[in-house]
Design an enzyme around this catalytic site. Sequence first.
Site, PDB file in Angstrom:
ATOM      1  N   GLU A 206      49.560  67.055  12.180  1.00  0.00           N
ATOM      2  CA  GLU A 206      50.451  68.059  11.596  1.00  0.00           C
ATOM      3  C   GLU A 206      49.933  69.470  11.854  1.00  0.00           C
ATOM      4  O   GLU A 206      48.729  69.716  11.755  1.00  0.00           O
ATOM      5  CB  GLU A 206      50.574  67.836  10.090  1.00  0.00           C
ATOM      6  CG  GLU A 206      51.270  66.534   9.724  1.00  0.00           C
ATOM      7  CD  GLU A 206      51.329  66.324   8.233  1.00  0.00           C
ATOM      8  OE1 GLU A 206      50.483  66.882   7.517  1.00  0.00           O
ATOM      9  OE2 GLU A 206      52.230  65.597   7.776  1.00  0.00           O
ATOM     10  N   SER A 232      53.966  69.364   8.502  1.00  0.00           N
ATOM     11  CA  SER A 232      53.914  68.743   7.178  1.00  0.00           C
ATOM     12  C   SER A 232      55.229  68.975   6.455  1.00  0.00           C
ATOM     13  O   SER A 232      55.978  69.904   6.764  1.00  0.00           O
ATOM     14  CB  SER A 232      52.764  69.364   6.376  1.00  0.00           C
ATOM     15  OG  SER A 232      52.944  69.174   4.999  1.00  0.00           O
TER      16      SER A 232
END
Length: 317
Positions: A206, A232
Site C-alpha cells: 500500500e 490503503s
Amino acid sequence: MLAEDLRPSAVLTRQAFENAIRTGLAVSGSTNMVLHLLALAVEAGVELSVSDFDALSRTTPTLVKLAPSGPWGVTELHEAGGVPAVLGALGELVHGSALTVTGRTVAEQTTAPTSDARTGERVVAPAADPVAPEGGLSILSGSLAPDGAVVKAAGVAPEMWTFKGVARVFEDEETAVTAVLGGGVTPGTCIVIRNEGPAGGPGMREMLAATSAVMGMGLGNSVALVTDGRFSGASHGPCIGYVTPEAARGGPIGLVRDGDPIVVDLAQRRLDLDVPADELARRRAERAAPAPKVTRGYLSFYAQHVSPAVEGAVLPR
C-alpha cells in the site's frame, strides 16, 4: 455451517459477488475491494473482471460516505442498521435470493435504515435520494492505463475530477515521500510512483505513506498521484492505483518522464498520457527494463508468475 454442510462454494456465487461489490460501492469502500474480490472469485471459480466493477459502479448509487470520504464511521453505520440496512436501501439492485452463511437468503436479512441514535441524522440515504448517483469507486482506462486503473472517486474533491498535471516520476514510494515532505512537489504536479505493482514490488504494498504525505502537505486539491501500486482504505484525494500494465511488465507508466502532461477525467473514466504516439514508440525502443528487486527464492518466482492487479494478483495453480 459445518453441521449443515453449508460450504463456501454454495455461498460464493456470482450473485453474492455482485451483492458484495454493490455494498462496497454504496458505502464508498476501499479500492482494495477490487483486488481482494477478484482474487477470491478466482479461487471460487466465479467469472469476475474489473469491467464488472465499472458496470456495477455506474448503476449503484452511493448511499453512505464512510470516512475518510465522508463524515460517518462504521460505528454510526452499525447504529443505523449496518450492512443489512444498506442492502435494504439498495432494494431491487440486490440479488435477494443469494444464500448467506446463515443459511438464509439476503432478502430474509435486509432491514430498513434508521437514523443515528445520538444525532438523529440520516446515515444511510435512500436510493431515490442518494449521496451520489454512482458508486464510490471508478475504473479508469486510457493511454496511461490500457488495461485499467482504480480510483476512489467518492474521496476526490469536485474540482479535481478533471485535472491536467505535469508528471514527476519516482521509481519507488520512499523517494516520492521524501520529495513531498521536503517541499519538492508543487501544485499542478502529477506524482507518478512506479515499480510498485504485483511483479515490480514484488507484492503490491500500500502507498499509504505517499498519500498521507500529499494530504499532510496540503496538496490534496492540487496534486494527483498515479501508481501501479495500491492504496490503503484510509486514503483519499485524487489517488489512482492499480495502473495496468505495470511498469515491470512494460506498461506505459514505465515510459513516463518528468514534465509529461497527464490528464485525469473521472467523469469520462479516463487516465491519459498526453505524449505523441511516435515519441512513446521511440522511448519504448530505448527503454531498458528495470532490474528485478529480488532475484532468487519464492519472491522471485512470485514476481515472474503473479497475474496483473486487475486480475486479482493471483498465482497460477
